[in-house]
Each structure stands twice: as structure tokens, then as C-alpha cells.
Design an enzyme around this catalytic site. Sequence first.
Site, PDB file in Angstrom:
ATOM      1  N   LYS A   3       0.481   0.772 -18.163  1.00  0.00           N
ATOM      2  CA  LYS A   3      -0.005  -0.537 -17.706  1.00  0.00           C
ATOM      3  C   LYS A   3      -0.182  -1.505 -18.862  1.00  0.00           C
ATOM      4  O   LYS A   3       0.029  -2.704 -18.704  1.00  0.00           O
ATOM      5  CB  LYS A   3      -1.320  -0.389 -16.934  1.00  0.00           C
ATOM      6  CG  LYS A   3      -1.122   0.110 -15.521  1.00  0.00           C
ATOM      7  CD  LYS A   3      -2.327  -0.210 -14.655  1.00  0.00           C
ATOM      8  CE  LYS A   3      -2.129   0.282 -13.226  1.00  0.00           C
ATOM      9  NZ  LYS A   3      -3.327   0.129 -12.405  1.00  0.00           N
TER      10      LYS A   3
ATOM     11  N   LYS B 185      11.167   7.927  -5.791  1.00  0.00           N
ATOM     12  CA  LYS B 185      10.170   7.831  -4.727  1.00  0.00           C
ATOM     13  C   LYS B 185      10.093   6.397  -4.174  1.00  0.00           C
ATOM     14  O   LYS B 185      10.235   5.445  -4.930  1.00  0.00           O
ATOM     15  CB  LYS B 185       8.822   8.220  -5.336  1.00  0.00           C
ATOM     16  CG  LYS B 185       7.767   8.608  -4.346  1.00  0.00           C
ATOM     17  CD  LYS B 185       6.533   9.074  -5.073  1.00  0.00           C
ATOM     18  CE  LYS B 185       5.313   8.563  -4.337  1.00  0.00           C
ATOM     19  NZ  LYS B 185       4.064   8.836  -5.012  1.00  0.00           N
TER      20      LYS B 185
ATOM     21  N   LYS C 222       6.027   0.593  -3.377  1.00  0.00           N
ATOM     22  CA  LYS C 222       5.795  -0.805  -3.011  1.00  0.00           C
ATOM     23  C   LYS C 222       5.984  -1.733  -4.203  1.00  0.00           C
ATOM     24  O   LYS C 222       6.058  -2.943  -4.040  1.00  0.00           O
ATOM     25  CB  LYS C 222       4.389  -0.972  -2.426  1.00  0.00           C
ATOM     26  CG  LYS C 222       3.288  -0.644  -3.418  1.00  0.00           C
ATOM     27  CD  LYS C 222       1.913  -0.738  -2.806  1.00  0.00           C
ATOM     28  CE  LYS C 222       0.868  -0.360  -3.857  1.00  0.00           C
ATOM     29  NZ  LYS C 222      -0.474  -0.255  -3.345  1.00  0.00           N
TER      30      LYS C 222
END
Length: 342
Positions: A124, A206, A209
Amino acid sequence: MTEQEQNVQTAEKKQVIFSGIQPSGTLTIGNYIGALRNFVKLQNDYDCIYCIVDEHAITVRQNPADLRRRCLELAAIYIAAGLDPQKNLIYCQSHVSAHAELAWILNCFTYMGELSRMTQFKAKSAAHEDNINAGLFTYPVLMAADILLYQTNLVPVGVDQKQHLELCRDIAQRFNSVYGNVFTIPEGYIPKIGAKIMSLQEPEKKMSKSDPAECYIAILDDPDTIRRKIKRAVTDSDGEIRFDPESKPGVSNLLSIMSALGDEDVDSIATRMQGKGYGELKKETADCVIAALEPLQAEYKRLIADKAYLQNVIDTNAAAANSLAIRTLRKVQKKVGFAPRG
Ligand code: TRP
């Protein structure tokens, strides 16, 4: 207390499941199949707490209006999927101040070195180079506070959160070894079933979103969107309908989706569809997804129009969560030596 009474009490005390869900972005059918749908099955056997973790969400910049809206939307999706808000606690993290208060204390029992090793922090901070804030760094401590406040036994987590859960256990054990048995040590909970749903465009990956919209089907996608996305899903060129994730990831993914949502074995679907083309496979898959989501979507529409009801659910559940959380918090505050309240 007699032994019998004790037995009754232990039998009645259900194990606690805690899960935190970020109110950022849309949920996909991968989340539905892998998590949400299983949660519904747990509600009678466990005391389940589903916290909408808005405090975690602001570790990366959020648009305030979107964040505000998404918290209620997420609550509505959970209820629409079948989670009974009388049996499960569905509430916002920021409404129960004990989360942030315990996180502060646990910060003082967590080492910089431990937090620096978190792979999610590394990822991140690389993705948000302009905003590597302290909250992003101590994110796992807040997550530990979430879990430990409720004396949680089981935490349903995906692989990406396993390291954070390990850290939570380490912090809890460290605290307990100094102050006695204050925290229950939580375990990861991997639901027994749940096919892994892959991206429609890159079926080796996978479904996520965070990828472009044509890679996933959102729980709230309308039928036309679902048909369009599935029609454009990547398959292969040999034309045979067979379940073989290694060499036919795209076709196998469609079979997995249909199998999970239509409750039919992948091989039996493949046999039934032998000799048919991919166009037919896609049409059937789309029909199946649309039919499976239809009741949830209808219920969601009804709920989201009833803001007063949703507000009442999150308010009353936050009050209930607060009275559970405060017990652990007060115990911890006493242990570390904060002055008693008069
Ligand atoms: N970090 C989790 C995620 O991004 C969300 C989360 C916050 C969570 N607190 C939690 C998950 C406690 C499980 C338990 O998915």
C-alpha cells in the site's frame, strides 16, 4: 454453581466470529460466494460480528460523501444477503470508540519492526507514495483491537489478511503474558466450501474489485451488465466444455461460478453441456448468475430506500457492540494502570 449449570452455560455460550469489511468499492460475486453466503450459514451457530471498518478505510484517501453512502450500502447488502441484524451485529467501527481506544493501547505493545514486515503495508505504501501516513503503518494494530475487543474465537480471513491475524495473536499473547488472561487468542477461520472465483478477463487471477469493471461481476450489477460481462469473458480456442482449471482457466471459471450459484457439481454441468458451444455456456452462466442475485438485489433495493430502518439497525447494533467492547476495554485500562473512574 452446580456442574450441570456450568455445563448449560458453556453449551449456551456460542463462539464469537468477528469480521471487518472495508466500505470501499463494490462487492463482487467472488465475495458473495467466498464469504457473504457462508456468513449466512453461520448465524445460528455462532455469535457473529460484522464491523464496517470505516476507520481502516481512511488510511487511504476517500471521498467523504462516497464513504458515508457506502457504509449504509454495505449494511444493506449484508442484510439483503440474508444476515439477520437481530442475530448478527452489523455496525460501523467509528460508532464504537473502544476500537480506537484499544488500538492506542495496543500500539504501545507492538514493535515498529513487526509493522515494517507487513506485506500489505509495503504494497500500500508503494501504491500511495504521496500518502504514506502513520495510520497505514499501524493499520494491523487497529485490526487487532477490532478482534480482541470482542474476545473473538474465529476470524474468517483470506490469505491477504493472514499475516495481520498472526500479528494480532502475537500482540494478544504478549499482553496476556504480562497481565494474565485478558484476551482470547483468535484463530483463523477458513470456511469449508467456497470455490475460488477468478477474473473474467484474466482467469488465472482471483476476481477482484480493484481490477477494471469488466473483470468482475458486482453483486449489484444489473442483468444486462452481467450478460455483457460474461459474454466478453476470456475462454480458449479448443471449443470443448470441460472442467480443467490448469489448461482451461476461463471455461472452468464459468463452470465454477455456475456450480457455486446453481448448486450443481462442475463435472455434471460439463457433461450436461457436452457438444454445446461457449456461447451457450455463457448464456447459461449469465442466466444462473442473474437468477441467483435476483432476490438479493430486490431486497437490497427495498432496504436502501428505507434509510430510517438501516440507520436504526446500525445504531442499535453499535450500542450493543459498545456494551460488549467496553467490558474488555475497561479491563485492559485497569491492567495497564489507568486511574479508576469514580
Ligand atoms: N483488514 C481487513 C481487510 O482489508 C479488514 C478488517 C479490519 C478485518 N478489521 C478486521 C478483517 C478484523 C477481519 C477482522 O480485509
